[in-house]
Design a protein around this motif. Structure first.
Motif, PDB file in Angstrom:
ATOM      1  N   VAL A 180     -92.694 -43.213  65.450  1.00 40.76           N
ATOM      2  CA  VAL A 180     -91.400 -42.747  64.950  1.00 40.76           C
ATOM      3  C   VAL A 180     -90.272 -43.506  65.652  1.00 40.76           C
ATOM      4  O   VAL A 180     -89.303 -43.927  65.013  1.00 40.76           O
ATOM      5  CB  VAL A 180     -91.241 -41.223  65.148  1.00 40.76           C
ATOM      6  N   GLN A 181     -90.405 -43.711  66.948  1.00 44.65           N
ATOM      7  CA  GLN A 181     -89.387 -44.446  67.695  1.00 44.65           C
ATOM      8  C   GLN A 181     -89.237 -45.865  67.147  1.00 44.65           C
ATOM      9  O   GLN A 181     -88.114 -46.357  66.972  1.00 44.65           O
ATOM     10  CB  GLN A 181     -89.746 -44.503  69.172  1.00 44.65           C
ATOM     11  N   ILE A 182     -90.349 -46.514  66.852  1.00 44.36           N
ATOM     12  CA  ILE A 182     -90.318 -47.866  66.306  1.00 44.36           C
ATOM     13  C   ILE A 182     -89.671 -47.871  64.926  1.00 44.36           C
ATOM     14  O   ILE A 182     -88.865 -48.752  64.602  1.00 44.36           O
ATOM     15  CB  ILE A 182     -91.732 -48.480  66.276  1.00 44.36           C
ATOM     16  N   LYS A 183     -89.975 -46.868  64.115  1.00 43.80           N
ATOM     17  CA  LYS A 183     -89.352 -46.775  62.787  1.00 43.80           C
ATOM     18  C   LYS A 183     -87.838 -46.624  62.912  1.00 43.80           C
ATOM     19  O   LYS A 183     -87.083 -47.203  62.130  1.00 43.80           O
ATOM     20  CB  LYS A 183     -89.938 -45.599  61.998  1.00 43.80           C
ATOM     21  N   ILE A 184     -87.388 -45.850  63.868  1.00 45.73           N
ATOM     22  CA  ILE A 184     -85.953 -45.665  64.084  1.00 45.73           C
ATOM     23  C   ILE A 184     -85.313 -46.988  64.498  1.00 45.73           C
ATOM     24  O   ILE A 184     -84.239 -47.347  64.000  1.00 45.73           O
ATOM     25  CB  ILE A 184     -85.698 -44.556  65.126  1.00 45.73           C
ATOM     26  N   ILE A 185     -85.967 -47.721  65.379  1.00 42.92           N
ATOM     27  CA  ILE A 185     -85.425 -49.011  65.818  1.00 42.92           C
ATOM     28  C   ILE A 185     -85.385 -49.996  64.651  1.00 42.92           C
ATOM     29  O   ILE A 185     -84.396 -50.715  64.462  1.00 42.92           O
ATOM     30  CB  ILE A 185     -86.247 -49.568  66.998  1.00 42.92           C
ATOM     31  N   ARG A 186     -86.434 -50.025  63.832  1.00 41.53           N
ATOM     32  CA  ARG A 186     -86.440 -50.910  62.655  1.00 41.53           C
ATOM     33  C   ARG A 186     -85.309 -50.540  61.686  1.00 41.53           C
ATOM     34  O   ARG A 186     -84.605 -51.409  61.172  1.00 41.53           O
ATOM     35  CB  ARG A 186     -87.781 -50.826  61.933  1.00 41.53           C
ATOM     36  N   LEU A 187     -85.128 -49.252  61.447  1.00 38.45           N
ATOM     37  CA  LEU A 187     -84.071 -48.799  60.555  1.00 38.45           C
ATOM     38  C   LEU A 187     -82.700 -49.122  61.145  1.00 38.45           C
ATOM     39  O   LEU A 187     -81.795 -49.545  60.421  1.00 38.45           O
ATOM     40  CB  LEU A 187     -84.216 -47.300  60.278  1.00 38.45           C
ATOM     41  N   ALA A 188     -82.542 -48.949  62.436  1.00 36.25           N
ATOM     42  CA  ALA A 188     -81.277 -49.282  63.098  1.00 36.25           C
ATOM     43  C   ALA A 188     -80.973 -50.773  62.960  1.00 36.25           C
ATOM     44  O   ALA A 188     -79.815 -51.161  62.750  1.00 36.25           O
ATOM     45  CB  ALA A 188     -81.320 -48.877  64.566  1.00 36.25           C
ATOM     46  N   ARG A 189     -81.997 -51.619  63.055  1.00 38.22           N
ATOM     47  CA  ARG A 189     -81.804 -53.060  62.874  1.00 38.22           C
ATOM     48  C   ARG A 189     -81.330 -53.356  61.451  1.00 38.22           C
ATOM     49  O   ARG A 189     -80.427 -54.162  61.231  1.00 38.22           O
ATOM     50  CB  ARG A 189     -83.107 -53.812  63.174  1.00 38.22           C
ATOM     51  N   THR A 190     -81.920 -52.689  60.471  1.00 35.86           N
ATOM     52  CA  THR A 190     -81.524 -52.881  59.075  1.00 35.86           C
ATOM     53  C   THR A 190     -80.092 -52.415  58.857  1.00 35.86           C
ATOM     54  O   THR A 190     -79.302 -53.098  58.189  1.00 35.86           O
ATOM     55  CB  THR A 190     -82.486 -52.135  58.130  1.00 35.86           C
ATOM     56  N   ILE A 191     -79.731 -51.265  59.418  1.00 34.31           N
ATOM     57  CA  ILE A 191     -78.367 -50.755  59.295  1.00 34.31           C
ATOM     58  C   ILE A 191     -77.381 -51.733  59.932  1.00 34.31           C
ATOM     59  O   ILE A 191     -76.321 -52.019  59.362  1.00 34.31           O
ATOM     60  CB  ILE A 191     -78.257 -49.347  59.915  1.00 34.31           C
ATOM     61  N   ALA A 192     -77.730 -52.262  61.099  1.00 32.87           N
ATOM     62  CA  ALA A 192     -76.877 -53.247  61.762  1.00 32.87           C
ATOM     63  C   ALA A 192     -76.742 -54.512  60.905  1.00 32.87           C
ATOM     64  O   ALA A 192     -75.654 -55.081  60.790  1.00 32.87           O
ATOM     65  CB  ALA A 192     -77.432 -53.583  63.147  1.00 32.87           C
ATOM     66  N   ASP A 193     -77.848 -54.944  60.300  1.00 32.28           N
ATOM     67  CA  ASP A 193     -77.798 -56.119  59.416  1.00 32.28           C
ATOM     68  C   ASP A 193     -76.842 -55.885  58.258  1.00 32.28           C
ATOM     69  O   ASP A 193     -76.030 -56.750  57.922  1.00 32.28           O
ATOM     70  CB  ASP A 193     -79.187 -56.438  58.855  1.00 32.28           C
ATOM     71  N   LEU A 194     -76.938 -54.722  57.626  1.00 35.40           N
ATOM     72  CA  LEU A 194     -76.075 -54.399  56.490  1.00 35.40           C
ATOM     73  C   LEU A 194     -74.601 -54.338  56.895  1.00 35.40           C
ATOM     74  O   LEU A 194     -73.714 -54.628  56.088  1.00 35.40           O
ATOM     75  CB  LEU A 194     -76.502 -53.083  55.845  1.00 35.40           C
ATOM     76  N   ALA A 195     -74.337 -53.986  58.142  1.00 32.17           N
ATOM     77  CA  ALA A 195     -72.965 -53.920  58.654  1.00 32.17           C
ATOM     78  C   ALA A 195     -72.490 -55.290  59.128  1.00 32.17           C
ATOM     79  O   ALA A 195     -71.330 -55.442  59.518  1.00 32.17           O
ATOM     80  CB  ALA A 195     -72.882 -52.906  59.790  1.00 32.17           C
ATOM     81  N   GLY A 196     -73.394 -56.275  59.116  1.00 33.13           N
ATOM     82  CA  GLY A 196     -73.030 -57.621  59.555  1.00 33.13           C
ATOM     83  C   GLY A 196     -73.033 -57.805  61.058  1.00 33.13           C
ATOM     84  O   GLY A 196     -72.448 -58.754  61.578  1.00 33.13           O
ATOM     85  N   SER A 197     -73.710 -56.920  61.775  1.00 37.07           N
ATOM     86  CA  SER A 197     -73.753 -56.981  63.234  1.00 37.07           C
ATOM     87  C   SER A 197     -74.929 -57.828  63.713  1.00 37.07           C
ATOM     88  O   SER A 197     -76.034 -57.724  63.189  1.00 37.07           O
ATOM     89  CB  SER A 197     -73.877 -55.568  63.805  1.00 37.07           C
ATOM     90  N   GLU A 198     -74.671 -58.642  64.717  1.00 36.44           N
ATOM     91  CA  GLU A 198     -75.726 -59.463  65.323  1.00 36.44           C
ATOM     92  C   GLU A 198     -76.660 -58.602  66.174  1.00 36.44           C
ATOM     93  O   GLU A 198     -77.822 -58.921  66.338  1.00 36.44           O
ATOM     94  CB  GLU A 198     -75.111 -60.557  66.195  1.00 36.44           C
ATOM     95  N   GLU A 199     -76.114 -57.542  66.744  1.00 35.60           N
ATOM     96  CA  GLU A 199     -76.873 -56.671  67.643  1.00 35.60           C
ATOM     97  C   GLU A 199     -77.087 -55.301  67.011  1.00 35.60           C
ATOM     98  O   GLU A 199     -76.341 -54.888  66.130  1.00 35.60           O
ATOM     99  CB  GLU A 199     -76.110 -56.470  68.961  1.00 35.60           C
ATOM    100  N   ILE A 200     -78.101 -54.605  67.498  1.00 36.05           N
ATOM    101  CA  ILE A 200     -78.282 -53.204  67.125  1.00 36.05           C
ATOM    102  C   ILE A 200     -77.229 -52.419  67.900  1.00 36.05           C
ATOM    103  O   ILE A 200     -77.174 -52.477  69.127  1.00 36.05           O
ATOM    104  CB  ILE A 200     -79.701 -52.710  67.472  1.00 36.05           C
ATOM    105  N   THR A 201     -76.391 -51.718  67.173  1.00 37.93           N
ATOM    106  CA  THR A 201     -75.302 -50.979  67.813  1.00 37.93           C
ATOM    107  C   THR A 201     -75.700 -49.515  68.040  1.00 37.93           C
ATOM    108  O   THR A 201     -76.652 -49.021  67.434  1.00 37.93           O
ATOM    109  CB  THR A 201     -74.042 -51.009  66.919  1.00 37.93           C
TER     110      THR A 201
END
Length: 77
Positions: free
Chosen positions: A38-59
């Motif tokens: 579940v933790q890994i899924k959250i990190i993967r989803l956070a990376r996708t959300i950051a990508d959609l926001a145009g962020s280089e980093e996971i915020t």
């Protein structure tokens, strides 16, 4: 390759979390008894959300959004 399919080691190397972000996920995981999966899924989803926001980093915001989405989806089941 999508964030869902990239090996987690590669995702961690290219998008490392800050220590406070890891601590936030660990604390919530302990409180809600989330597995590593579940933790890994959250990190993967956070990376996708950051990508959609145009962020280089996971915020922090992308992590909170991922956690919120996970909790909402979990409550619907």
């Amino acid at each position: 390759m999508s964030n869902a399919k990239v090996p987690f080691d590669q995702l961690s190397a290219t998008s490392p979390l800050k220590e406070n972000q890891y601590n936030m996920i660990r604390q919530l995981s302990s409180k809600h008894q989330w597995s590593k999966r579940v933790q890994i899924k959250i990190i993967r989803l956070a990376r996708t959300i950051a990508d959609l926001a145009g962020s280089e980093e996971i915020t922090d915001e992308s992590i909170w959004k991922a956690i919120t989405l996970r909790r909402v989806n979990h409550l619907k089941k």
